[in-house]
Design a protein around this motif. Structure first.
Motif, short mmCIF file in Angstrom:
data_model
loop_
_atom_site.label_atom_id
_atom_site.label_comp_id
_atom_site.label_asym_id
_atom_site.label_seq_id
_atom_site.Cartn_x
_atom_site.Cartn_y
_atom_site.Cartn_z
N TYR A 424 0.90 -1.16 0.00
CA TYR A 424 0.00 0.00 0.00
C TYR A 424 0.94 1.21 0.00
O TYR A 424 1.55 1.54 1.01
CB TYR A 424 -0.90 -0.01 1.23
CG TYR A 424 -1.93 1.10 1.25
CD1 TYR A 424 -3.02 1.08 0.38
CD2 TYR A 424 -1.82 2.16 2.14
CE1 TYR A 424 -3.97 2.10 0.41
CE2 TYR A 424 -2.77 3.17 2.17
CZ TYR A 424 -3.84 3.13 1.30
OH TYR A 424 -4.78 4.14 1.33
N LEU A 425 1.07 1.83 -1.16
CA LEU A 425 2.12 2.82 -1.38
C LEU A 425 1.64 4.22 -1.03
O LEU A 425 0.44 4.48 -0.87
CB LEU A 425 2.57 2.77 -2.83
CG LEU A 425 2.95 1.37 -3.35
CD1 LEU A 425 3.39 1.44 -4.80
CD2 LEU A 425 4.03 0.75 -2.48
N ILE A 426 2.59 5.13 -0.96
CA ILE A 426 2.25 6.50 -0.56
C ILE A 426 1.27 7.13 -1.53
O ILE A 426 0.38 7.88 -1.13
CB ILE A 426 3.53 7.36 -0.39
CG1 ILE A 426 3.17 8.71 0.24
CG2 ILE A 426 4.29 7.51 -1.69
CD1 ILE A 426 4.38 9.50 0.69
N LYS A 427 1.37 6.81 -2.81
CA LYS A 427 0.43 7.37 -3.78
C LYS A 427 -0.99 6.84 -3.51
O LYS A 427 -1.98 7.57 -3.70
CB LYS A 427 0.86 7.04 -5.21
CG LYS A 427 0.86 5.55 -5.54
CD LYS A 427 1.29 5.27 -6.97
CE LYS A 427 1.26 3.77 -7.26
NZ LYS A 427 1.72 3.46 -8.64
N ASP A 428 -1.10 5.57 -3.06
CA ASP A 428 -2.42 5.02 -2.71
C ASP A 428 -2.99 5.73 -1.49
O ASP A 428 -4.19 6.06 -1.47
CB ASP A 428 -2.30 3.52 -2.40
CG ASP A 428 -1.74 2.72 -3.56
OD1 ASP A 428 -2.14 2.98 -4.70
OD2 ASP A 428 -0.89 1.83 -3.32
N ALA A 429 -2.15 5.96 -0.49
CA ALA A 429 -2.61 6.58 0.76
C ALA A 429 -3.05 8.02 0.53
O ALA A 429 -4.02 8.49 1.13
CB ALA A 429 -1.51 6.51 1.81
N ILE A 430 -2.33 8.74 -0.35
CA ILE A 430 -2.71 10.12 -0.66
C ILE A 430 -4.03 10.14 -1.42
O ILE A 430 -4.93 10.94 -1.12
CB ILE A 430 -1.59 10.81 -1.47
CG1 ILE A 430 -0.36 11.02 -0.59
CG2 ILE A 430 -2.07 12.15 -2.03
CD1 ILE A 430 0.88 11.46 -1.34
N ARG A 431 -4.17 9.24 -2.38
CA ARG A 431 -5.43 9.15 -3.15
C ARG A 431 -6.62 8.88 -2.23
O ARG A 431 -7.69 9.48 -2.39
CB ARG A 431 -5.31 8.04 -4.18
CG ARG A 431 -6.58 7.79 -4.99
CD ARG A 431 -6.60 6.38 -5.54
NE ARG A 431 -6.64 5.39 -4.46
CZ ARG A 431 -6.43 4.10 -4.63
NH1 ARG A 431 -6.13 3.63 -5.81
NH2 ARG A 431 -6.49 3.26 -3.60
N ASP A 432 -6.42 8.01 -1.24
CA ASP A 432 -7.51 7.63 -0.34
C ASP A 432 -7.73 8.62 0.78
O ASP A 432 -8.66 8.45 1.59
CB ASP A 432 -7.24 6.25 0.26
CG ASP A 432 -7.29 5.14 -0.78
OD1 ASP A 432 -7.84 5.39 -1.87
OD2 ASP A 432 -6.78 4.04 -0.51
N ASP A 665 4.01 13.76 -9.45
CA ASP A 665 2.85 14.61 -9.19
C ASP A 665 1.82 13.94 -8.31
O ASP A 665 0.96 14.61 -7.73
CB ASP A 665 2.18 15.02 -10.52
CG ASP A 665 3.05 15.96 -11.33
OD1 ASP A 665 4.01 16.51 -10.76
OD2 ASP A 665 2.77 16.16 -12.53
N THR A 666 1.86 12.61 -8.21
CA THR A 666 0.89 11.91 -7.34
C THR A 666 1.19 12.15 -5.87
O THR A 666 0.33 11.94 -5.02
CB THR A 666 0.91 10.39 -7.60
OG1 THR A 666 2.23 9.89 -7.35
CG2 THR A 666 0.52 10.08 -9.03
N VAL A 667 2.41 12.60 -5.56
CA VAL A 667 2.83 12.79 -4.17
C VAL A 667 3.11 14.25 -3.85
O VAL A 667 2.87 14.71 -2.74
CB VAL A 667 4.08 11.94 -3.87
CG1 VAL A 667 4.61 12.19 -2.48
CG2 VAL A 667 3.75 10.46 -4.05
N LEU A 668 3.63 15.00 -4.82
CA LEU A 668 4.03 16.39 -4.58
C LEU A 668 2.93 17.36 -4.97
O LEU A 668 2.21 17.16 -5.95
CB LEU A 668 5.30 16.71 -5.37
CG LEU A 668 6.54 15.90 -5.01
CD1 LEU A 668 7.72 16.32 -5.88
CD2 LEU A 668 6.89 16.05 -3.53
#
Length: 933
Positions: A424-432, A665-668
């Motif tokens: 469960y990656l940081i991009k998933d956690a930000i999206r959720d 861009d998914t994280v920043l």
């Protein structure tokens, strides 16, 4: 296109559930619900009842024992055997839920159950398991914001969930296209705990039909309730696991019980690894062939957070003593299947030669290892592996080691643990919405401006350049100048991380000097290790470190009226940790200077900014950045990172590695230039709808009002994201609108919001078909409260008052008094005397384990009752009728003046005056005692 009605949607849902194996039953009221429950109890427990169904008196006793308890107590009753004393004094052990054979439970579905308690309520779809209502589904037609369904569930939870409905474990909310689930609670339900369901690859299952097919399949939902909910006994809270937590635990259990192999779970920092690892540990500890489950944590992560979390879920599992005596005792106790301890202490226990350790060369043991990217690459790990020869090892990490960031001995996480069991990656956690993204500024100080980029990068390890006094002072002044912007006017805290203890002290002295010169009044602290640690790369003169820290502690003691020295280092560490989490004005640490401490394992929603003046890369960079990205309120849109080193390339590479993507861009956060242009465009859209604030009043059509609300809301969300940037100036030239004009528009916006809220309250209880366009809009009103000291803010501070330390408690109370004195929020002014009385007369007498929130609400209710009694007596008005009228107005927003007039004594003129006084009292009382600003 016509929307499907909610009634038709209900029937579709019930039909789908029937197809999955649920029995449709017609239950329309609580009496029928109770009869159905009784019949099923008799059927399912026939063997335990020896063929003799419950008598009326037996069932009545049972209902008294189990019905209308708290949500938490009901959850505990559900998971236990109920011991019924029968009429002949024999005992029968009644099972309410089969937690092992999930599919063997009885599954039913009904709809439109009507309850009448404080208010009348009618529920959409109710799922019954063994006759108990365990899942409540609230439906809204397609196109209605899901927040509207959530608001309705909140109202049910406050007013209608009584009797057997206290057994509701889970709430499901859907507008057909978007579906969420959350655990029921005795406390206020929070939107942040509504979860999406996903598949194992973290793809959302949002559509209601697909959600029902996957999540509400009978065996699955019974398994979710039985296995993947947690009863937190410390906080008296029922918790549901998120989908990625469920999949991780499931895969780990399968690996542990079906193979002899190890494995690791890669869940990004901040996603709730402690809860996931606890649930895995708890379930493994119940396996018959497992003698012990040992949860290992590194000593350097011990700010007591992990230990406190585990003790919430299983009291007594934690060994938090300094010596190995307790650990050895736990290892020798066959009744204690779960132990939490440090890797350092376990190594000492092995070396102790104690005979209790001999058995573990053969006994089956499972190790659950926290932050395994650090703890498993040294000699202590090797020692443990050699001793526990019949053990399996499962690691949890947010930042695994790969070939790019392998350990000093050349190994990666997979070399030690084998395959990754779930990601469960940081991009998933930000999206959720489980963690925030990062807004990163790369600053160049004046001394760097004449350097070429190549020279700048080459200088990265040259101490003479980086440690230059002028440069450090320039950075300190930059932090001071922009501190309020970055921390939302001091609402949050911040950390400055540097490369060594001497540099930490240089910065500390510079900040102290600038404070003496009157350049700031920030509260600055520093903390660093004074003992050797195998993971510390820096060569430390520990005598020097101890002397320096002693001098720092003297300043700290003067600043906070404490009494620490290096002989009480753990106390100092814990105090700083608390002040970084509990943001009380005047009591918090504004800026904490660190080297390595607090950059891993430390969680605080109130920390939002990290200043970086050192070289970071890969897992170290992501771990450090992730201290800032805990979800708080809408006023914290990102974790702010300010880099005073050329770290952009390393930041991009770390994000690409740990998000498994080449798209940062998914994280920043977007660049400032992008955000400011988006804000200007949003303001232009507002102008297009209402050229000046006064134009809003002329918007008669609801569609025009809706367009304004959406446009201004979008602009407000962007403004919150812009405010932390150094370059942002709220001027017409920069922003396209002046600050004053924006606030004028905001006033009109709030007025529309208040009209919508009042209209909702005034709706007839049965009028559910005619809906205003504006009713469905989420105004995101929270972002308008950025800098307000209001009721919610003060109540939050009250909940954080220190009840264990009288001195700290007194200071907490004094700070709240100061805020009350300068408050300009209308409702807060109305409540201020009430709050002052609570602070001065109630708080000092509370026990240290008291629930302050609960005590305050009881106090407020008592004061409310006193005011009602005094007013009723003064106006010679029936007190019960006055309470009924108050309840009606609180719910519907309507006051029946004819009913008041009938109960009022006196002539026509006297009655007319009294009716108005009573109506005003009702409005005033409801407004005063509603704890939402």
């Amino acid at each position: 296109m016509a929307h499907q009605s909610e009634y038709a949607l209900e029937n579709d849902v019930i039909q789908q559930l029937e197809n999955l194996g649920y029995e449709r039953v017609k239950i329309r009221n609580t009496a029928q619900l109770t009869d159905n429950f009784r019949n099923i109890i008799n059927e399912r427990n026939a063997d335990k009842l020896k063929g003799k169904p419950l008598s009326d008196s037996e069932f009545k006793r049972m209902m008294i024992d189990i019905s209308d308890k708290s949500v938490f107590d009901s959850a505990m009753i559900l998971r236990d055997k109920y011991v019924l004393t029968r009429d002949d004094d024999t005992k029968a052990y009644i099972e309410l839920l089969d937690q092992d054979k999930w599919c063997k439970n009885t599954f039913q579905v009904t709809n439109q159950v009507t309850v009448e308690d404080k208010y009348k309520g009618r529920y959409d779809v109710t799922i019954l398991i063994n006759g108990l209502p365990l899942i409540q589904i609230e439906l809204k037609r397609s196109g209605v914001a899901i927040s509207e369904a959530f608001n309705q569930v909140q109202r049910y939870q406050r007013h209608n969930f009584t009797g057997l409905f206290k057994f509701i474990q889970m709430l499901i909310i859907s507008n057909k296209m978007e579906t969420r689930y959350l655990a029921n609670s005795d406390k206020q339900l929070m939107k942040g705990y509504m979860f999406y369901w996903t598949d194992e690859q973290n793809n959302r299952i949002n559509n209601l039909h697909d959600f029902i097919q996957d999540f509400l399949e009978p065996c699955h939902i019974a398994k979710m309730i039985s296995r993947y909910m947690i009863t937190n006994e410390t906080d008296k809270l029922l918790m549901a696991l998120r989908p990625y937590q469920v999949y991780a635990v499931e895969n780990l259990l399968n690996q542990a019980t079906e193979t002899n192999n190890n494995g690791y779970v890669w869940h990004t920092t901040g996603s709730g690894k402690t809860l996931t690892s606890f649930k895995a540990s708890q379930l493994l500890a119940k396996q018959q062939d497992v003698q012990k489950v040992i949860f290992l944590v590194d000593r350097k992560d011990l700010d007591s957070q992990t230990f406190a979390e585990f003790n919430k879920f299983q009291a007594g599992s934690v060994d938090d003593t300094e010596n190995t005596r307790t650990l050895l005792k736990q290892l020798g106790d066959d009744s204690q299947s779960l132990i939490v301890t440090t890797i350092q202490k376990m190594a000492k226990a092995i070396k102790s030669g104690n005979p209790v350790m001999d058995r573990y060369q053969e006994d089956k043991v499972i190790f659950i290892i926290d932050e395994c990217h650090r703890t498993q690459f040294g000699n202590m790990h090797k020692l443990i592996r050699e001793h526990f020869q019949n053990a399996q090892y499962f690691g949890f990490t947010g930042t695994p080691r790969f070939s790019e960031n392998k350990s000093q001995d050349g190994r990666a996480t997979a070399d030690i643990f084998g395959r990754c069991l779930h990601t469960y990656l940081i991009k998933d956690a930000i999206r959720d919405g489980n963690v925030l993204g990062f807004s990163v500024d790369y600053m160049r100080t004046a001394s760097m401006h004449d350097m070429t980029e190549e020279e700048y990068v080459q200088a990265i390890d040259e101490a003479e350049f980086w440690d230059n006094q002028d440069r450090l002072k320039e950075i300190a002044q930059h932090i001071i100048k922009h501190y309020d912007k970055k921390t939302s006017n001091g609402k949050y805290t911040s950390i400055l991380t540097v490369r060594s203890i001497p540099i930490a002290m240089e910065y500390y002295r510079i900040f102290q000097q600038l404070k003496d010169e009157g350049q700031h009044n920030l509260k600055i602290a520093t903390v660093f290790t004074t003992q050797p640690n195998q993971d510390t790369k820096e060569k430390v003169d520990f005598k020097y470190a101890r002397e320096e820290l002693d001098s720092v502690m003297k300043d700290y003691n003067a600043m906070y009226d404490t009494n620490f020295d290096t002989n009480n280092y753990p106390g100092y560490f814990t105090d700083i940790s608390n002040r970084m989490k509990k943001v009380v004005p005047g009591e918090k640490v504004d800026l904490l200077i660190v080297v390595d401490l607090f950059l891993t394992g430390f969680d605080s929603k109130k920390l939002n900014t990290l200043y970086v003046d050192r070289n970071l890369q890969y897992h170290g960079l992501i771990q450090a950045f992730s201290r800032t990205n805990r979800i708080e309120t809408e006023t914290k849109p990102y974790g702010n990172i300010v880099c005073y080193r050329p770290l952009k390339a390393k930041t991009d590479r770390a994000i690409e590695l740990f998000s498994q993507t080449d798209n940062t861009d998914t994280v920043l956060a977007p660049a400032y230039s992008t955000l400011i242009q988006e804000f200007r465009d949003a303001i232009a859209k507002v102008f297009g709808i209402a050229p000046v604030p006064e134009s809003v009043d002329a918007l008669e059509r609801e569609s025009d009002q809706e367009a304004f609300v959406l446009a201004f809301r979008d602009a407000s969300v962007l403004l919150v994201k812009l405010k932390p940037f150094d370059e942002f100036e709220f001027t017409v030239e920069e922003a396209g609108i002046s600050e004053q004009m924006f606030e004028d528009y905001q006033g009109k916006y709030k007025h529309l919001y208040e009209e919508v809220q009042l209209r909702k309250k005034n709706k007839e209880k049965e009028d559910i078909e005619k809906v205003s366009i504006l009713d469905d809009i989420d105004f995101k009103i929270e972002i308008m409260r950025n800098d307000l000291i209001n009721v919610e803010y003060i109540l939050d501070l009250i909940s954080q008052i220190n009840l264990e330390d009288k001195t700290a408690q007194r200071k907490d109370r004094n700070e709240i008094h100061k805020l009350l004195n300068k408050a300009d929020d209308e409702k807060l002014r109305l409540k201020s005397d009430l709050i002052r009385e609570f602070l001065d007369e109630v708080v000092p007498s509370l026990q240290k384990d008291a629930d302050i929130n609960e005590v305050y609400y009881r106090f407020e209710e008592e004061k409310k009752d006193e005011e009602i009694e005094e007013f009723a007596s003064a106006k010679e008005f029936d007190i019960e009728e006055l309470k009924r009228l108050l309840s009606e107005y609180e719910y519907s927003g309507q006051i029946n003046k004819e009913a008041i007039d009938k109960r009022t004594k006196g002539g026509l003129l006297v009655r007319g005056k009294k009716v108005n006084q009573i109506a005003d009292f009702i409005k005033h009382t409801v407004y005063k005692f509603t704890n939402v600003s």
